[in-house]
Enzyme design. Structure first.
Site, short mmCIF file in Angstrom:
data_model
loop_
_atom_site.label_atom_id
_atom_site.label_comp_id
_atom_site.label_asym_id
_atom_site.label_seq_id
_atom_site.Cartn_x
_atom_site.Cartn_y
_atom_site.Cartn_z
N LYS A 1 0.84 -1.21 0.00
CA LYS A 1 0.00 0.00 0.00
C LYS A 1 0.87 1.25 0.00
CE LYS A 1 -3.29 2.63 2.78
NZ LYS A 1 -4.26 2.63 3.90
N HIS B 1 -10.17 -30.64 -34.43
CA HIS B 1 -11.25 -29.72 -34.02
C HIS B 1 -12.01 -30.25 -32.81
CE1 HIS B 1 -10.37 -27.30 -37.50
NE2 HIS B 1 -10.57 -28.33 -38.30
#
Length: 525
Positions: free
Chosen positions: A144, A286
């Protein structure tokens, strides 16, 4: 660039408290040589002293001893005020002076091994003891306050720390990057703890079997060339908890970079190959099989799988559940193949396949069967379901019901069992024809089951005669089974359960075709 413009802050004081002591000795000595005051805790302080580093114990700083078996060490204003003071603000500097607190410019912290402790099978009390409190508090405080403090959570970054100390400190941009990594570090940790607490220690599923909250964390492992199509962007992410496992953690031995579609197809191929105990090869195109087969060895399995549909196998993806042998490599080398994924490659196999510059060769740990959940994103959320493993009661041929015709012989029953298992890997609506442990015709992804039957029969050609068939779900009408019967199929396995089952039974009885019901469905969308 001057310190005013780049935001550098000289590192004069560091707080070091780590569980993972990798690289700690060298880091401590480098800080000490640069004149940095090192404040440390418990075993970290002891390790630094042993390395010849002058250390200020945290209890000397706070005037309060470590207590409660080390649960309380750094939770003190003289620690956190030194971390959280925004040194851009004169008021904060004034308050520190009034309180007799010196600021920290560097915080080096990593956390207790909670994930590893849970994975070890430790008791709940042992796991709870590995929930770090002071560590995340220091990390979050420093992150922070990154305009004033650099925070480091990864030993791999220690070399950067040493370079920064010698260069007059980290730049503001560097501290921002370190802060971002630190928040990822604590976020991953919190997700792991919350998942364990909510799903293992104190389930909150209200008896549904699904957690009331689900969290996940992912680390980007690679940026792919493009996505499903060239205009789409794509990247590969690995789970932050065990990112070296599964397909995402596979080792690539050779070939071009894996593409988005390669990953999708390879995952489908592994799903199919690892449904079997016998040596098995699945060839996928596929996301659908163009051949699955088992054999006495992996080379035979590949030959049989390829024979199912050689046209579609061109440019396909291969997965095996056994090491790739030299004999199999010799078969594959003359076939255009995108990927070969295996648990390993026998000596000489890679050298044969390396003759193809583009073929991707992957070593991937065996796929685990069994329980678990799988997720699929949908707009605004995700779907979660238990994995469709081949272990339902209806997956055992001994539990099948003979609905029509005479009981088949042992070999035919084995083929039916193979077809039923292989059918699970075919996109619905799925019809699969098989003979002698190999697919001979597959109909997949059609919007009605009769078209899937026609497609399977067309692909099988003359091989349909005498083959067996599996359907992933019941036949709503007798027209689909009739297509199979007319092609010469001698036995069919399907879930049953249609309101028109009698029509299918009658058609099979009239043709002398054995029909088995499993009472289990294996849709795959």
């Amino acid at each position: 660039m001057s310190s005013e413009s780049d935001g550098k802050r000289p590192i004069r004081r560091a707080l070091v408290s780590v569980y993972d002591k990798t690289g700690l000795d060298d880091l401590g000595r480098a800080l000490a040589e640069a004149g940095v005051e090192v404040v440390s805790t418990g075993s970290t302080a002891a390790r630094l002293r042993d390395a010849g580093v002058d250390v200020t114990p945290v209890e000397e700083l706070t005037g309060f001893p470590e207590c409660l078996d080390g649960r309380v060490k750094t939770l003190h204003p003289k620690v956190h005020a030194g971390i959280l003071a925004d040194l851009r603000l004169p008021a904060h500097e004034k308050q520190l002076a009034e309180l007799g607190v010196a600021p920290f410019e560097l915080v080096v912290v990593n956390l207790y091994p909670f994930v590893a402790t849970v994975a070890s099978g430790a008791s709940p009390d042992e796991c709870v003891e590995q929930i770090d409190i002071g560590g995340p508090s220091m990390v979050r405080a420093a992150a922070k306050n990154h305009p004033s403090v650099a925070v480091v959570t990864d030993p791999a970054a220690y070399a950067d720390v040493v370079s920064a100390v010698r260069a007059g400190g980290f730049t503001l941009a560097q501290r921002q990057q370190l802060a971002a990594r630190a928040f990822v570090h604590t976020a991953n940790y919190d997700i792991a703890v919350a998942s364990w607490m909510g799903n293992v220690l104190s389930p909150t599923d209200e008896g549904t079997g699904f957690p009331a909250w689900a969290g996940a964390a992912w680390d980007r492992a690679d940026v792919l060339r493009y996505g499903e199509n060239p205009h789409q962007r794509a990247a590969l992410y690995r789970s932050a908890f065990g990112g070296g496992s599964g397909l995402a953690g596979a080792q690539q031995l050779h070939g071009k970079q894996m593409s988005y579609n390669n990953y999708v197809d390879t995952d489908a191929a592994r799903r199919a190959a690892y449904d079997f105990d016998e040596p098995c090869v699945a060839i996928i195109k596929h996301a659908n099989p163009c051949g699955i087969a088992i054999g006495s060895d992996i080379a035979e399995a590949h030959r049989l799988a390829h024979e199912c549909d050689p046209v579609s196998a061109f440019g396909g993806v291969i997965a095996t559940n056994r090491p790739v042998s030299v004999a199999m490599a010799e078969q594959v080398k003359d076939i255009f193949t995108e990927v070969v994924c295996a648990p390993s490659f026998d000596d000489g196999a890679v050298e044969i396949l390396n003759q193809k510059p583009s073929i991707r060769l992957l070593i991937c740990e065996p796929r685990q069967r069994g329980d678990g959940v799988e997720m699929r994103p949908v707009s605004g959320g995700l779907l979660m379901q238990s994995v469709d493993a081949v272990n339902a009661p209806g997956d055992d041929p001994a539990a099948w019901t003979l609905a029509a015709g005479d009981a088949v012989d042992e070999q035919t029953l084995r083929d039916l069992a193979f077809a039923w298992t292989a059918c699970r890997s075919v996109k619905s609506n799925a019809i699969l024809l098989a003979s002698a442990g190999a697919t001979v015709g597959i109909g997949m992804g059609q919007v009605n089951r009769v078209d899937s039957c026609r497609l399977a029969v067309a692909r099988a050609g003359d091989r349909a005669k005498g083959a067996v068939a599996a359907s992933d779900a019941f036949f709503p009408f007798a027209d689909g089974p009739q297509v199979l019967i007319d092609a010469g199929v001698r036995a069919i396995v399907e879930p049953g359960g249609s309101v028109r089952d009698d029509e299918t039974i009658e058609a099979c009885e009239a043709a002398g075709v054995a029909l088995y019901f499993t009472e289990t469905r294996h849709f795959f969308h």
